[in-house]
Design an enzyme around this catalytic site. Sequence first.
Site, PDB file in Angstrom:
ATOM      1  N   SER A   1       0.851  -1.190   0.000  1.00  0.00           N
ATOM      2  CA  SER A   1       0.000   0.000   0.000  1.00  0.00           C
ATOM      3  C   SER A   1       0.885   1.238   0.000  1.00  0.00           C
ATOM      4  CB  SER A   1      -0.952  -0.031   1.205  1.00  0.00           C
ATOM      5  OG  SER A   1      -1.879   1.036   1.128  1.00  0.00           O
ATOM      6  N   THR A   2       0.770   2.110   1.002  1.00  0.00           N
ATOM      7  CA  THR A   2       1.527   3.360   1.028  1.00  0.00           C
ATOM      8  C   THR A   2       3.022   3.074   0.963  1.00  0.00           C
ATOM      9  OG1 THR A   2      -0.194   4.243   2.470  1.00  0.00           O
ATOM     10  CG2 THR A   2       1.825   5.524   2.260  1.00  0.00           C
TER      11      THR A   2
ATOM     12  N   HIS B   1      -2.675  -1.196  -3.221  1.00  0.00           N
ATOM     13  CA  HIS B   1      -3.781  -0.242  -3.079  1.00  0.00           C
ATOM     14  C   HIS B   1      -3.500   0.970  -3.967  1.00  0.00           C
ATOM     15  CE1 HIS B   1      -4.360  -1.974   1.243  1.00  0.00           C
ATOM     16  NE2 HIS B   1      -4.885  -2.763   0.317  1.00  0.00           N
TER      17      HIS B   1
ATOM     18  N   MET C   1      -0.227   1.281   5.343  1.00  0.00           N
ATOM     19  CA  MET C   1      -0.910   1.524   6.604  1.00  0.00           C
ATOM     20  C   MET C   1      -2.049   0.530   6.782  1.00  0.00           C
ATOM     21  SD  MET C   1      -3.153   4.977   5.963  1.00  0.00           S
ATOM     22  CE  MET C   1      -4.488   5.036   4.767  1.00  0.00           C
TER      23      MET C   1
ATOM     24  N   ASP D   1      -4.570  -4.672   6.300  1.00  0.00           N
ATOM     25  CA  ASP D   1      -4.927  -5.513   5.160  1.00  0.00           C
ATOM     26  C   ASP D   1      -3.770  -6.448   4.808  1.00  0.00           C
ATOM     27  OD1 ASP D   1      -6.424  -6.525   3.053  1.00  0.00           O
ATOM     28  OD2 ASP D   1      -5.740  -4.986   1.650  1.00  0.00           O
TER      29      ASP D   1
END
Length: 340
Positions: free
Chosen positions: A159-160, A185, A278, A281
């Site tokens: 993700s991030t 993501h 973050m 997930d």
Amino acid sequence: MSPARVVVVDDSPTMRGLISATLRRDPDLQVVGAAGDPLEAREMIKELNPDVITLDIEMPNMNGLEFLERIMRLRPMPVVMVSTLTQAGADATLRALELGAVDCVAKPTSAQASEGLSELAAKVKVAARASVRPAGRIAQPKVRTGYAPADTVLAIGSSTGGVEALLTILANFPETCPPTVITQHMPATFTKSFAARLDRICGGRVEEATDGAPLEVGRVYLAPGGETHLEVVRAGGLRCRLRQGDLISGHRPSVDALFNSVAHAAGPNACGVILTGMGRDGAAGLKAMRDAGARTLGQDEASCVVYGMPRAAFETGAVERQASLADIGPTILTLCERRR
């Protein structure tokens, strides 16, 4: 803890006002300045020492990418891009994420301005806690001959900070890389451009996943952003499945959805990797993979932009081994290599 200090940078007075008003509604954020171009922003950064800046790409005097490159080279700090999600905007924003921007949000149109920045405050707060370093150069692909993968599916979730992480890892992959499925993501407009960018630096072929695509050696499949989850199923061999459904662990596509499907479809013939991001997930899904006999890796805290997803996975016992971003690519290939 005192509120995170933010400087807003956008050439439109209307947009500066909208972004500032959105952020001021969150008590954990304090807008300390708003600049109309990078030259004005540079002086505000020197004077106000913000924790985060929001940055547009198309601006007078110096475009946002050039300004971001200078920031990350001379004074690395968390940056959240606020940009249009046209195709050209997506390409530019991906370049910003490569340069070191922590995250991005879509710039709203006037038709949906009231809800268009719904994720901005949360992403700015995450950015304020992110670990930001000068952007490194993405390694040139290494010519690796004679690599023979085992009968192993590789599943990666991020993700991030995942753009830089995935570029770094896939630059190590040979033409005969293990069949790889990735959930990152990312907005739907970005994933096709990101797959093309990964394809240029990876020895294998990288593309957006399509429903029913067979998992093959030398192929990497990136989950499309938007309305479906990427899963792996057995149907005359292992295949991608794009399944519509509700958010899982707050996301669609979801890393948990991918990892759980791989645990069921491939069992011990799999390797799972959870990267920077973050939230939680992927933690439960990676635990399912490990319980099914798969090998599992987590990115270590020191090399993460946000040590959220890997931390959650590690704390649940899902991670067999933690490794730095620099070591994960070679470690993956070792774990997935056919034993001689």
